[in-house]
Design a protein around this motif. Structure first.
Motif: not given
Lengths: 329, 329
Positions: A21-28, A70-76, B110-122
């Protein structure tokens, strides 16, 4: 070049010890119950604390953790601070950590990405890479195998429907030969990637019987026939296997991909949101009194169950076709 | 869906006004002279201040700026703070900014990446995307065309030698037809990408005469015959054209790609490191007394020269084959 202790071998050993098992931390942040989310100053802080609790609760069953950037980039910027800290937590626990970054770029830019994700704030043990721009884009990452024992998984056959658009296209005979992929029929774009990865693996010796190359492949567990064909075609590549659990892939298909050099099976949402379906938490859910400890423990139970299911499927497969399995000693 | 003011049309208009130059902020600290670098507390701070000075000096000649995120990721959290601030500086100047991120991932990621780079800090105006995993990976970014006027460039034919490994492979006849790319001969992997992008462009109307679709393509300026064929095959796609200058691409090839819907020609190192070759700075270089102002002004002169060269090449091409050019009114 010291290839004795690269991260992919460490990961392979962890899978032999704990299960695949690989636990994925795609934490939204939306995966957290509102009563827990509002205990923190920011979604990024909540995500980090969830990761911290979840790593503790699932570590006994996690061969590795995969952190989807990606989930972390989305939080800036705050999200990326939580990302860096999450990588540190996993590494401090002595567990291999995969940075799911799917980067791919040319020359000096690829060097910058390799530096970014194999050293400094965002140092991971293994990264995921996108091969579209060609094999020269992988070289800067390969340099870190020798100098820092790092590894990478390269996208081969992904688990999304759009996989048919590019990866699955058939090559002309002349291009199939040029790509060194004439062993498959029909030869597809993904076989050109596989042939390139096999050539890279060859630089590190013969892994057809045991062990694995420092660069592996991402192979989704969505089609049984595909899984069998790809597993047999690339016996020395360790696989990162998405698509199990929330994405609908069956444990049986994952077990097929765990043959030969083996692989690690990712589950992200199935574990991160296990609290939502956990019967022992019904009362607390309905009264809005869930704690971080509750949801982390639910994740721990889900990780235990996933490991048991995957090991069971592996055993069943071995029993049904002992000749096909390549269990390592 | 309001397609009147999407970022690609704004960029096209900026190119018509200022010339086609895209100034690339692939700012590596090593591009700064040591005497300037040591004036700052950290490499990330030096990079940000270089960007600030360079944006000011090159803005009159820059249709847009392209910021290569890899260089900032390589500087860790401080680097990404400099990245965020650089995007803000360009946007505050009213100039379109391209985030060169080359992301590509499935569904929710991909939704997270879109949010990351089309809104917020980046938040950027336009991003670059990798199509390997299929066209479903582009959809979350397309949503931002309608709701926020954003745009994207998708990798089609890149300028690195490894381009031959995947992008350039020929498809079988059946896969070429399945990909809707039977107009080219031979049909290559990159034509399957081009056909997919053409279908996306069709959703936004007919751009064959003027204007352009909100999603364009990355096409390197490295081969004249390629450039002509791809330009004619995708008349409504606006191109992001790397490979000019430091990567060896000639202005003449870039001019071919600027035909039809047009494009923007990236120069990064040629401008960022212009001070190294600037004859007017010889004395200051040898005495180690270069200032940030000096190197930014050298970049400004290089941007002016690049624009002049590109416009000259465009004019020469139009004069030699007036029927082939699709100048917009």
């Amino acid at each position: 070049m010291n290839t004795e202790f690269h991260a992919m071998l460490r990961l392979q050993a962890a899978c032999a010890e704990k299960g695949p098992l690989c636990v994925g931390l795609d934490t939204d942040p939306s995966y957290l119950p509102p009563e827990v989310l509002r205990m923190y100053d920011s979604p990024a802080e909540a995500v980090l604390e969830y990761n911290r609790a979840l790593i503790g609760a699932t570590a006994p069953h996690a061969a590795c953790f995969k952190v989807q950037i990606a989930y972390y980039e989305a939080l800036g910027l705050r999200g990326l601070a939580a990302y860096a800290e999450t990588l540190s937590l996993v590494r401090a626990a002595g567990i291999p950590v995969i940075a799911d970054i799917k980067r791919g770029d040319i020359a000096d830019t690829a060097k910058a990405y390799a530096r970014a994700h194999f050293s400094g704030d965002f140092e991971a043990d293994i990264v995921t890479l996108n091969p579209y721009m060609g094999f020269d884009t992988l070289e800067p990452f390969l340099e870190y195998v020798g100098k820092a024992g790092k590894g990478a998984f390269v996208l081969l056959r992904t688990s999304n429907p759009g996989m048919k658009d590019i990866e699955w296209l058939e090559l002309s005979q002349s291009s199939a030969e040029a790509a060194g992929a004439s062993h498959a029929s029909p030869v597809r774009v993904l076989d050109a990637v596989g042939a390139g990865l096999s050539r890279i693996a060859d630089r590190y010796g013969d892994f057809s019987a045991s062990g694995c190359a420092p660069f592996g492949a991402v192979v989704g567990c969505t089609e049984e026939a595909d899984a069998r064909a790809l597993r047999d075609r690339y016996p020395g590549l360790f696989f990162l296997i998405p698509g199990y659990g929330a994405q609908g892939g069956a444990a049986r298909i994952a077990a097929t991909l765990l043959d030969r050099a083996g692989g690690t099976v990712n589950s992200s949402r199935g574990i991160l949101t296990a609290w939502m379906k956990d019967p022992s938490l019904e009362l607390k859910k309905s009264s809005g009194s869930l704690s971080m400890k509750d949801i982390a423990e639910a994740a721990g139970r889900a990780a235990f169950s996933a490991t048991a299911e995957l090991l069971g499927a592996k055993k069943a497969l071995a029993a049904s076709s002992p000749a096909a399995t390549g269990e390592r000693p």
